[in-house]
Design a protein around this motif. Sequence first.
Motif, PDB file in Angstrom:
ATOM      1  N   MET A 281       0.810  -1.261   0.065  1.00 53.91           N
ATOM      2  CA  MET A 281      -0.046   0.024  -0.135  1.00 53.91           C
ATOM      3  C   MET A 281       0.875   1.321  -0.223  1.00 53.91           C
ATOM      4  O   MET A 281       1.775   1.109   0.434  1.00 53.91           O
ATOM      5  N   ARG A 282       0.333   2.400  -0.659  1.00 54.78           N
ATOM      6  CA  ARG A 282       1.069   3.729  -0.751  1.00 54.78           C
ATOM      7  C   ARG A 282       0.056   4.704  -0.694  1.00 54.78           C
ATOM      8  O   ARG A 282      -1.163   4.444  -1.155  1.00 54.78           O
ATOM      9  N   LEU A 283       0.349   5.945   0.112  1.00 62.26           N
ATOM     10  CA  LEU A 283      -0.484   6.821   0.188  1.00 62.26           C
ATOM     11  C   LEU A 283       0.151   8.115  -0.399  1.00 62.26           C
ATOM     12  O   LEU A 283       1.307   8.253  -0.292  1.00 62.26           O
ATOM     13  N   TYR A 284      -0.686   8.690  -1.482  1.00 60.90           N
ATOM     14  CA  TYR A 284      -0.165   9.893  -2.070  1.00 60.90           C
ATOM     15  C   TYR A 284      -0.896  11.102  -1.429  1.00 60.90           C
ATOM     16  O   TYR A 284      -2.277  11.136  -1.549  1.00 60.90           O
TER      17      TYR A 284
ATOM     18  N   ILE B  88       2.096   9.879 -11.010  1.00 64.85           N
ATOM     19  CA  ILE B  88       2.050   8.899  -9.961  1.00 64.85           C
ATOM     20  C   ILE B  88       2.238   7.310 -10.552  1.00 64.85           C
ATOM     21  O   ILE B  88       1.401   7.055 -11.412  1.00 64.85           O
ATOM     22  N   ASP B  89       3.160   6.757 -10.243  1.00 69.25           N
ATOM     23  CA  ASP B  89       3.435   5.442 -10.920  1.00 69.25           C
ATOM     24  C   ASP B  89       2.544   4.199  -9.997  1.00 69.25           C
ATOM     25  O   ASP B  89       2.967   3.973  -8.644  1.00 69.25           O
TER      26      ASP B  89
ATOM     27  N   ALA C 230      -4.565  -1.234  -7.947  1.00 66.64           N
ATOM     28  CA  ALA C 230      -5.529  -0.768  -7.654  1.00 66.64           C
ATOM     29  C   ALA C 230      -5.413   0.683  -7.247  1.00 66.64           C
ATOM     30  O   ALA C 230      -4.198   0.990  -6.429  1.00 66.64           O
ATOM     31  N   CYS C 231      -6.320   1.687  -7.681  1.00 69.42           N
ATOM     32  CA  CYS C 231      -6.063   3.252  -7.239  1.00 69.42           C
ATOM     33  C   CYS C 231      -7.539   3.499  -6.850  1.00 69.42           C
ATOM     34  O   CYS C 231      -8.695   3.271  -7.286  1.00 69.42           O
TER      35      CYS C 231
END
Length: 421
Positions: free
Chosen positions: A10-13, A67-68, A108-109
């Motif tokens: 998971m990543r948060l932007y 964003i990649d 997923a985004c």
Amino acid sequence: MHVQRRPDPMRLYVLWHPDCASGADFAREIYLWFRGDPGDITQSGYGIPVLYRSKPFQADAETPRAIDLSAARLNIIVPLVDQHMVVSTAWRRYLRSLADSETSRDTACLMCPVALDPAAYHLPENVSRLNFLRVDRVTDPDIWDSAKRLHVRRQRLLSLLTQVCCRLLWGSHGGAGPLALDMPSLPLHVFISHAKADGTDIAEAIRDQIYHQGQLQAFFDESDLAIGYAFEQALNKSAQHETAAMMAVFTDAYASRPWCRRELRLAREPVIVVPTLPEPSAAAPMSYGRVKPLMIVDALRNGYTHFLPEFGYAPVVRWHPERVTLLIDRLLREVLLYGYHEERAKALPGKPGRYGLNCIPDLQMILQLWHNTHRGLQEVIIPPPGLPLSEQAELKKFFVDLEIKIFDDIAGEQYGCISTR
């Protein structure tokens, strides 16, 4: 040869317009909450990656860099929307492109826009139709000063965003099949461990607050066990297998109750998980110990009791009846971080004698893992920043040949990366 790491779980932007007065402040709070304090060595690299997008990435650009989405299995995009973002043509185009990002089988985004201004809902239709995170309420008193209002908005944002991340991460638990962001996840059950002699009132207050929190349900023995039922088996099963986390109400009588200590030991015992091969020809993933998150609620009244070794490195929060909501938020964050590290452990390469853990262990946890692996323990792989050298030296006194490594130490092995030329 270029080495490409496997995606993060998971990543948060966090996105905000450079002219947004409160954008940088909210972004910093999100970073500290999810990633950890960069000034605290014990939190270095432990939390979920949080990345910023605000200023243009080069002189002739109007918006931040792209964003990649392939860098993480779950990407949470958090635009902090104010009037500056709404009126900017470049930002509207940037957000429209992100909102249209396709969800693949493996990544997923999800966009979670935050309404910092009433104008926020005038963004392009594919963004404005999303369910905004609302940090203001019509019932907020007009007498609040700016500091009070900012504090409340921060807490609401962190609470709502934590709930979103928990739902997504636990909804994808298992890692099999395509990610479905629109599918509701089952509520997480929390075991409330307490001594009936002096902890029932506090446990009831926590249970009642949990019932108001849509992501959680509580196991509370006085209401969840039938009268006359053989309670030992049910308590053991709930403490170890049927709940996702435990709260221990640490009152004056708690340490003297054998049942309370038994519940702690069951909750903190690593349950060995041996992942299945994603495909017959794939390298074996790492087996790991799944440990349940534990939070200690310090509710001592007389101020004299005995601390318990079963607590390990669990966080301790002082009880206050007016801060129960924050208590639940902190527990939910622990659940999120344990789940995140479990997903990290799943993606690492395995070999005989190597076992991962989804948390930073204490000596007792290592002993339990050694016992549960039938004394076949050779390497323990744990989240960063790992154990201090002094504690590793203490472990060597009991396990001479045991190696303690962090996830990053083995992430570059063949199973954990893809080589391209």
